[in-house]
Design a protein around this motif. Sequence first.
Motif, PDB file in Angstrom:
ATOM      1  N   PHE A  14      -5.150  -8.186   4.477  1.00  0.00           N
ATOM      2  CA  PHE A  14      -4.543  -9.299   3.764  1.00  0.00           C
ATOM      3  C   PHE A  14      -4.781 -10.667   4.389  1.00  0.00           C
ATOM      4  CE2 PHE A  14      -1.557  -6.584   1.323  1.00  0.00           C
ATOM      5  CZ  PHE A  14      -1.792  -7.177   0.106  1.00  0.00           C
ATOM      6  N   SER A  15      -5.068 -10.727   5.670  1.00  0.00           N
ATOM      7  CA  SER A  15      -5.015 -12.003   6.389  1.00  0.00           C
ATOM      8  C   SER A  15      -5.902 -13.082   5.755  1.00  0.00           C
ATOM      9  CB  SER A  15      -5.395 -11.804   7.857  1.00  0.00           C
ATOM     10  OG  SER A  15      -6.708 -11.289   7.960  1.00  0.00           O
ATOM     11  N   LEU A  25      -5.924  -4.090  -5.385  1.00  0.00           N
ATOM     12  CA  LEU A  25      -5.791  -4.267  -3.934  1.00  0.00           C
ATOM     13  C   LEU A  25      -7.064  -3.799  -3.245  1.00  0.00           C
ATOM     14  CD1 LEU A  25      -2.169  -2.952  -3.268  1.00  0.00           C
ATOM     15  CD2 LEU A  25      -2.966  -5.284  -2.920  1.00  0.00           C
ATOM     16  N   PRO A  26      -7.483  -4.480  -2.175  1.00  0.00           N
ATOM     17  CA  PRO A  26      -8.677  -4.030  -1.456  1.00  0.00           C
ATOM     18  C   PRO A  26      -8.487  -2.594  -0.981  1.00  0.00           C
ATOM     19  CG  PRO A  26      -7.935  -6.166  -0.645  1.00  0.00           C
ATOM     20  CD  PRO A  26      -6.878  -5.656  -1.569  1.00  0.00           C
ATOM     21  N   PRO A  27      -9.505  -1.728  -1.136  1.00  0.00           N
ATOM     22  CA  PRO A  27      -9.348  -0.336  -0.716  1.00  0.00           C
ATOM     23  C   PRO A  27      -9.252  -0.206   0.799  1.00  0.00           C
ATOM     24  CG  PRO A  27     -11.603  -0.764  -1.362  1.00  0.00           C
ATOM     25  CD  PRO A  27     -10.831  -2.004  -1.686  1.00  0.00           C
ATOM     26  N   TYR A  84       0.798  -1.228   0.000  1.00  0.00           N
ATOM     27  CA  TYR A  84       0.000   0.000   0.000  1.00  0.00           C
ATOM     28  C   TYR A  84       0.830   1.278   0.000  1.00  0.00           C
ATOM     29  CZ  TYR A  84      -4.386  -2.489   0.623  1.00  0.00           C
ATOM     30  OH  TYR A  84      -5.479  -3.294   0.429  1.00  0.00           O
ATOM     31  N   GLN A  85       2.073   1.204   0.456  1.00  0.00           N
ATOM     32  CA  GLN A  85       2.871   2.415   0.617  1.00  0.00           C
ATOM     33  C   GLN A  85       4.051   2.505  -0.353  1.00  0.00           C
ATOM     34  OE1 GLN A  85       2.174   4.871   2.966  1.00  0.00           O
ATOM     35  NE2 GLN A  85       0.310   3.776   3.446  1.00  0.00           N
ATOM     36  N   GLN A  86       4.204   1.536  -1.247  1.00  0.00           N
ATOM     37  CA  GLN A  86       5.386   1.468  -2.099  1.00  0.00           C
ATOM     38  C   GLN A  86       5.531   2.674  -3.019  1.00  0.00           C
ATOM     39  OE1 GLN A  86       5.100  -1.782  -5.088  1.00  0.00           O
ATOM     40  NE2 GLN A  86       3.045  -2.058  -4.306  1.00  0.00           N
ATOM     41  N   LEU A 101      -3.867 -11.169  -8.505  1.00  0.00           N
ATOM     42  CA  LEU A 101      -4.184  -9.813  -8.950  1.00  0.00           C
ATOM     43  C   LEU A 101      -3.554  -9.574 -10.323  1.00  0.00           C
ATOM     44  CD1 LEU A 101      -3.239  -7.946  -5.626  1.00  0.00           C
ATOM     45  CD2 LEU A 101      -5.529  -8.649  -6.341  1.00  0.00           C
ATOM     46  N   THR A 102      -4.179  -8.717 -11.117  1.00  0.00           N
ATOM     47  CA  THR A 102      -3.576  -8.348 -12.396  1.00  0.00           C
ATOM     48  C   THR A 102      -2.840  -7.016 -12.292  1.00  0.00           C
ATOM     49  OG1 THR A 102      -5.636  -7.304 -13.103  1.00  0.00           O
ATOM     50  CG2 THR A 102      -5.280  -9.606 -13.756  1.00  0.00           C
TER      51      THR A 102
END
Length: 198
Positions: free
Chosen positions: A188-189, A165-167, A102-104, A159-160
């Motif tokens: 993510f769990s 990613l889930p919001p 999420y932070q990359q 994922l494509t």
Amino acid sequence: MEMNELKAITEGLLFASGDEGITVKQLARVLDVQGHTVEHLLEELKYDYDNTGRGMLLMQSHEVFHLTTKPEHSPYLKKLLETPQSTKMSQAALETLAIIAYQQPITRTEIEDIRGVKSDRPVQTLIARSLIEEVGRKEGAGRPILFATTKDFLTYFGLTSLEELPPLPDDINTDDLEEEADLFFDTFSEQIDQSNHR
């Protein structure tokens, strides 16, 4: 302090610094010795690693020194990672992976600020599993390594693109870093558990 003791401490500091590494200036400050003494210690360590059948190498990238495993040992390291007991990732690795996703791009220090604990081992685990990779260096002091997720990460989670990613909730309190890490982990769990039982 004797040179052998200083050399042992230097080796420990190199190990503890992980993939971020450490500079001569940092070592001199921590050991409270002159820079030329540190350079001598590093030369001795490098000689030891190169000539005494050890499993590590002392590497230098620009002004930063760090320890790494020998390339010729990579088949054994790969075999270790493929053993059944290493197929399930720890909660620490999952939290770290979620934060990076999420932070990359993000540095190890920034990851640790969010998690509130050292993250050397989780980062190494994720690199070894090809879920994250180094994507450059951040401008500023020390030019720390930036990490981001890989194509294997997308494949692993089905994922494509990262847009899938889930919001995260809009009202996330970014000041509460521990809560943020928990939120990342919770996001993510469920997917991780499913992946681990495929």
